[in-house]
Design a protein around this motif. Structure first.
Motif: not given
Length: 115
Positions: A1-4, A12-16, A22-24
């Protein structure tokens, strides 16, 4: 997020939220799948399923495994679905041998043999 903050046109292509969803899905799905030998152990010990029944219905089990793998896998390609289905098929075969070991008929045979 720092480099954005440095890029002006960068999005960003994918949000949190998408990442955590997806992870869940992957973790919960695979966690439930790896409980299959435990469920078969208790079902086989109580005589609900037998190894013979599981072996006779392996075609339907593999079909169901591939359907579940298609649901759990994050992308729609065949290779990823096969990567998810391979451990499930191995777990099904392991579960078949577990059901054979703990089925009441097998326990009775072993008890007679040891007596």
């Amino acid at each position: 997020m720092f480099l954005i903050g440095y890029g002006k046109d960068f999005q960003p292509m994918i949000t949190l939220g998408e990442y955590s969803s997806l992870f869940l899905t992957l973790i919960v799905g695979m966690g439930i799948i790896f409980e299959m030998p435990i469920v078969i152990f208790f079902s086989g010990a109580h005589g609900i399923v037998s190894a013979g029944w599981m072996w006779r219905n392996i075609r339907y089990a593999i079909l169901g495994i591939f359907v579940v793998a298609a649901i759990v896998s994050p992308t729609p390609d065949i290779l990823n679905m096969c990567i998810f289905a391979a451990p499930m098929v191995a777990l099904y075969i392991l579960s078949t041998s577990i059901a054979w070991l703990v089925h009441p008929k097998q326990r009775k045979k072993r008890a007679e043999k040891n007596s």
